[in-house]
Design an enzyme around this catalytic site. Structure first.
Site, PDB file in Angstrom:
ATOM      1  CE  LYS A 121       7.623 -29.830 -16.186  1.00 53.07           C
ATOM      2  NZ  LYS A 121       7.743 -29.384 -14.850  1.00 53.07           N
ATOM      3  CG  ASP A 139       2.679 -27.815 -12.649  1.00 53.02           C
ATOM      4  OD1 ASP A 139       1.930 -28.654 -12.506  1.00 53.02           O
ATOM      5  OD2 ASP A 139       2.767 -26.979 -13.185  1.00 53.02           O
TER       6      ASP A 139
END
Length: 221
Positions: A121, A139
């Site tokens: 991420k 997220d």
């Protein structure tokens, strides 16, 4: 699940709602963004933005951060969750930037994830926001919104959510979609009190329709 066409119809409505969606971590260069994203794990962007001005003033380069004792780094980020571990990570990350990348932030995912404190991420955020490389960072907001809209399977892993979005969204819109999903999830389709009653996507949102039938139900994901 929504097909490609319906998925893009949903995103077009989100684009209209949040035309200025952007990354909210404050930074001046790729190094600052990388450190800020590492610090943002399990913390809010607001809390990170409060801490990083003093951090970057004290340690404006990877060299300065790598050379700094942990005792000097920790007080600068003590207001952020998991600050002790994060202090170790950003110091080690800065050292690896120097040792392996000439003090520069690398521009490939594989190189980025080799750095301490950097997962997929974080790497995707840096690729998209620092270098304009097409990427979708998943997220909590991105995962929640895409599952509520049934763009992704409810039991999809984070990487499966990313892969599904990459298949359904044109590559040139990946970064824009990532930011738009975050804004939509952060300011409209919130975790505890989504604004279903005024949502322009309600007609295609199975989760929202269920909530409207039983607004008191807070257990739906």
């Amino acid at each position: 699940m929504l097909g490609k066409q319906r998925t893009m119809e949903a995103f077009e409505k989100m684009y209209e709602m949040f035309p200025e969606a952007h990354g909210e971590l404050q930074h001046k260069n790729p190094y600052e963004l990388l450190i800020a994203v590492i610090l943002s794990a399990q913390a809010t962007d607001v809390s990170v933005n409060k801490a990083t001005p003093a951090l970057f003033e004290a340690f404006p380069t990877p060299e300065a951060l790598a050379e700094a004792p942990l005792e000097e780094i920790i007080p600068k980020i003590k207001t952020i969750g998991l600050y002790r571990n994060k202090a170790k990570n950003i110091k080690a990350c800065a050292q690896q930037l120097i040792d392996h990348f000439g003090g520069e932030v690398p521009q490939t995912r594989d190189e980025l994830v080799s750095l301490p404190g950097v997962g997929r991420k974080t790497a995707n955020v840096v690729l998209g926001d620092a270098f304009g490389v097409p990427a979708i960072a998943v997220d909590t907001h991105v995962e929640r919104v895409t599952k509520r809209l049934r763009i992704c399977k409810l039991d999809a892993s984070v990487q499966e959510v990313e892969q599904t979005l990459m298949k359904k969204v044109p590559e040139e819109l990946w970064v824009k979609t990532h930011h738009t999903l975050i804004f939509f999830g952060r300011y409209h389709c919130t975790a505890r009190s989504p604004r279903c009653e005024v949502c322009p996507l309600l007609d295609m949102c199975q989760d929202g329709k269920m909530r409207m039938k039983d607004p008191a139900n807070k257990k739906l994901k």
